[in-house]
Design an enzyme around this catalytic site. Structure first.
Site, PDB file in Angstrom:
ATOM      1  N   HIS A   1      18.283   9.425  17.352  1.00  0.00           N
ATOM      2  CA  HIS A   1      17.550   8.620  18.332  1.00  0.00           C
ATOM      3  C   HIS A   1      16.621   7.632  17.638  1.00  0.00           C
ATOM      4  CE1 HIS A   1      15.392   8.115  22.298  1.00  0.00           C
ATOM      5  NE2 HIS A   1      14.433   7.742  21.463  1.00  0.00           N
ATOM      6  N   GLU A   2      15.792   8.129  16.739  1.00  0.00           N
ATOM      7  CA  GLU A   2      14.843   7.246  16.058  1.00  0.00           C
ATOM      8  C   GLU A   2      15.562   6.237  15.161  1.00  0.00           C
ATOM      9  OE1 GLU A   2      11.985   7.107  17.172  1.00  0.00           O
ATOM     10  OE2 GLU A   2      12.070   8.993  18.286  1.00  0.00           O
TER      11      GLU A   2
ATOM     12  N   HIS B   1      17.831  -1.200  15.845  1.00  0.00           N
ATOM     13  CA  HIS B   1      17.494  -2.306  16.750  1.00  0.00           C
ATOM     14  C   HIS B   1      16.556  -3.284  16.043  1.00  0.00           C
ATOM     15  CE1 HIS B   1      16.553  -3.267  21.279  1.00  0.00           C
ATOM     16  NE2 HIS B   1      17.242  -4.204  20.693  1.00  0.00           N
TER      17      HIS B   1
END
Length: 687
Positions: free
Chosen positions: A469-470, A476
């Site tokens: 997730h991180e 991004h």
């Protein structure tokens, strides 16, 4: 040569030399320079242009943000008294400066003039969006308030910043203040060996006999999930559920801070002409109105509730029949759930954990990133803030060799001086600079258990999901191709879309062709057996109904707290929380549970009236991942490079340079649909 490392922007942060005493002089000097630039630009009689006006402001703003970002980062990962004092001493100056900046009518007029000029039509879409955002943000910052209201608005911003920092510090201090020392070995029954060893080492560090358990996740969660001692679980649960509340030390009680934060947010939103803080919060987000979000949450709750009720009924029946527990208490939930999971699916999370040693997890994570995007991740060296922190570079093959795409720090382990949770933050943002392009740098932070007993650290499957997730957030930021800083990477992305790349990455943690390359038993080195994987998949949606309702409860509470709750009115915060639970929940905690006092996301983070974005973005991420599932037929794997390249091109690369919905539609060719999320959650039949 200036010796203050916070004023050195030539490369990576100088964590080897920066000290708390550098903070005030550096930030003071940068704010002075910034103000002088603004005074000069606003005094010029000529019409503003991008190069003469917007560019130099961006340049100067980046220096302030980079320096203050280092300070804020160290406050989060090395919260020792000296850094806490340096951060808090300078925070009012930063807040005051940016509050005044947002209300500077002369600066606002220059931005509006540039936006309305003939040059605007010639600018790139990214720069047009920057100017649109700037004008919007000036209005949200009180630029159009009457002059006699502006001082009060600034005071609100300054006080809110101080209260948020204090909320986070109180929570960390309350977490650190509790310790459960166990000297009776019988109370350790059921606990995994690595948890027992970690507790023994913790007690030895305190020069105490026995075992020490704390409220930090690597210590707390195994107790709640595995300890057979109901009394031990109950003591730990109560301590955790009442952190930073009236049940502890008065100076660490977040209750008065919450009341003040809410009152100030109401005052702020009213000053700006909004009916509620939720309405104000949604202006820069994808969602249009609080009612739209509440409808979304309630519809999802309606679909999930039958599944959640079935989950709870099964758990209660199992607890009663197997353990004689006629009343299932909150401190029983994780323990009984684990027992039911083992019985139903014939495996435990602790068994799975042995197949996820740290080095293999990182190998597997990097293999996914490299396979999807055609890049290479290599270890590198850089000054760090703790010996456990590592540093990596992302490269891509170019015409004349390897091209540096980005770099990141990885801080995996829990520490007493590190705030809880997991998060990504930016160190340096990609942008065009004289002579080329500035490559981005990110911080990836988790709170996983560190190695104990001479063995490598092992992670639960949930830990692996958190790391993915991180990393999604990090990608991004790191894989953007935008060269204008205000919309580069995660900048300018609507807050309720910023979780799309992170939740998207979680999906790969359930794929066999991914897991086979990232597992090796910590003792035998054997990879994860297919039979055990099949059991994990069968159990994937175990209690997904209850988990979904839990997130909806938090989201709806947050939204209503900031929309139809009146601070200091007839209804208390706890009564509002009970109303929300009456509407959507099937599990009720004890009346003394003080969940809100540790709800850092909305009181010390950026998620106020925005916690719903996790579920909102989950719809987007599940739908996006479905494209990789559709490609599996042709490619034979979800690690399809062609689809990965499209995801990079249309989602990651464009950052905030265009609306998130446009980026999603460019990738999927249509509007998002909830079908994939419901299917992934095992609730498709409720649609």
């Amino acid at each position: 040569m200036n010796t203050n490392p916070l004023l050195d922007f030539s490369g990576l942060p100088r964590f080897d030399t920066v000290q708390p005493e550098h903070v005030a002089p550096a930030i003071g000097e940068l704010l002075t320079r910034y103000q002088a630039l603004i005074d000069d630009l606003t005094a010029r009689p000529d019409a503003p242009t991008w190069d003469s006006f917007a560019a130099p402001i961006t340049d100067m703003g980046e220096q302030v943000n980079r320096a203050w970002g280092i300070v804020g980062h160290l406050h989060g990962v090395n919260d020792v008294p000296a850094w806490r004092e340096a951060y808090n001493a300078t925070l009012p100056d930063i807040t005051r400066f940016y509050s005044a900046l947002g209300q500077n009518l002369a600066l606002f007029a220059k931005y509006k003039a540039l936006r309305e000029s003939a040059e605007y039509a010639t600018l790139s879409p990214a720069r047009q969006r920057i100017l649109d955002n700037e004008v919007r943000d000036f209005r949200l910052s009180g630029a159009e308030l009457a002059e006699d209201q502006k001082p009060r608005f600034k005071e609100i911003q300054e006080e809110l910043a101080a209260l948020s920092a204090k909320f986070s510090e109180n929570l960390l201090d309350a977490t650190n203040a509790f310790a459960e020392y166990v000297t009776d070995e019988a109370l350790l029954a059921g606990l995994p060996e690595d948890s027992i060893e970690a507790a023994r080492e913790a007690a030895q560090r305190d020069e105490r006999d026995g075992w020490k358990f704390t409220l930090h996740m690597p210590s707390y969660l195994p107790v709640m999930q595995y300890a057979d001692s109901r009394d031990l679980r109950a003591r730990m649960y109560r301590a955790y559920a009442t952190r930073a509340s009236e049940f502890g030390e008065a100076e660490r009680d977040n209750t008065p801070l919450i009341a003040r934060i809410l009152a100030l947010r109401v005052e702020e939103s009213k000053m700006l002409g909004f009916a509620s803080f939720a309405e104000l919060s949604l202006v820069p987000k994808m969602a249009d109105t609080p009612e739209q979000v509440m409808d979304f949450l309630r519809d999802l709750a309606r679909r999930a509730r039958p599944h959640a009720q079935r989950d709870l009924d099964e758990l209660r029946a199992f607890a009663r029949n197997e353990f004689g527990l006629d009343e299932l208490q909150p401190w029983d939930m994780a323990w009984v759930s684990e027992k039911l999971r083992v019985q139903r699916y014939d495996f435990s999370e602790q068994e799975v954990k042995q197949y996820f040693p740290e080095h293999k997890v990182l190998e597997g994570l990097f293999r996914v990133v490299e396979g999807l995007y055609g890049v290479t991740i290599r270890p590198d060296t850089a000054p760090v803030w703790h010996p456990d922190v590592r540093f990596f570079r992302i490269e891509r093959a170019g015409g004349a060799g390897s091209e540096l795409v980005g770099q990141f720090y990885l801080d995996l382990y829990a520490r007493e001086t590190k705030r809880g949770g997991a998060w990504m933050d930016e160190a340096i943002t990609r942008r065009a600079v004289s002579g080329g392009v500035q490559t981005p740098v990110a911080y990836l932070n988790c709170n996983f258990p560190s190695p104990v007993g001479g063995k490598p650290a092992t992670f639960t499957h949930d830990d692996v999901i958190t790391l993915f997730h991180e990393t999604g957030h990090g990608l991004h930021h790191l894989l953007t191709r935008v060269e204008d800083l205000p919309v580069s990477g995660i900048h300018g992305v609507e807050w309720d879309a910023v979780e799309l790349p992170s939740q998207f990455m979680e999906n790969f943690c359930w794929e066999w062709d991914v897991l086979t390359g990232m597992t090796a038993h910590v003792d035998s080195g054997e990879p994860l057996p297919r039979a055990l994987y099949d059991k994990m998949i069968a159990a994937k949606n175990f209690q997904s109904g209850m988990q979904t309702l839990r997130q909806i409860e938090f989201s709806l509470f947050d939204l209503r707290l900031h929309h139809d709750f009146v601070p200091g009115g007839d209804r208390t915060l706890l009564q509002l929380l009970e109303e929300v639970r009456d509407e959507v929940s099937v599990v009720r905690p004890p009346e003394w549970n003080r969940f809100a006092n540790s709800f850092s996301h909305i009181f010390a983070g950026g998620y106020a009236a925005g916690y719903y974005s996790y579920k909102w973005a989950e719809v987007l991420s599940a739908d996006a991942f479905e494209a990789f599932e559709e490609a599996r037929g042709a490619a034979g794997t979800v690690l399809d490079t062609a689809t990965g390249r499209r995801f990079w091109d249309e989602i990651l690369a464009v950052g905030g340079s265009r609306p998130a919905l446009e980026s999603f539609k460019a990738f999927r060719g249509r509007e998002p649909r909830p079908d994939a999320l419901l299917r992934h959650s095992g609730m498709a039949e409720a649609a």
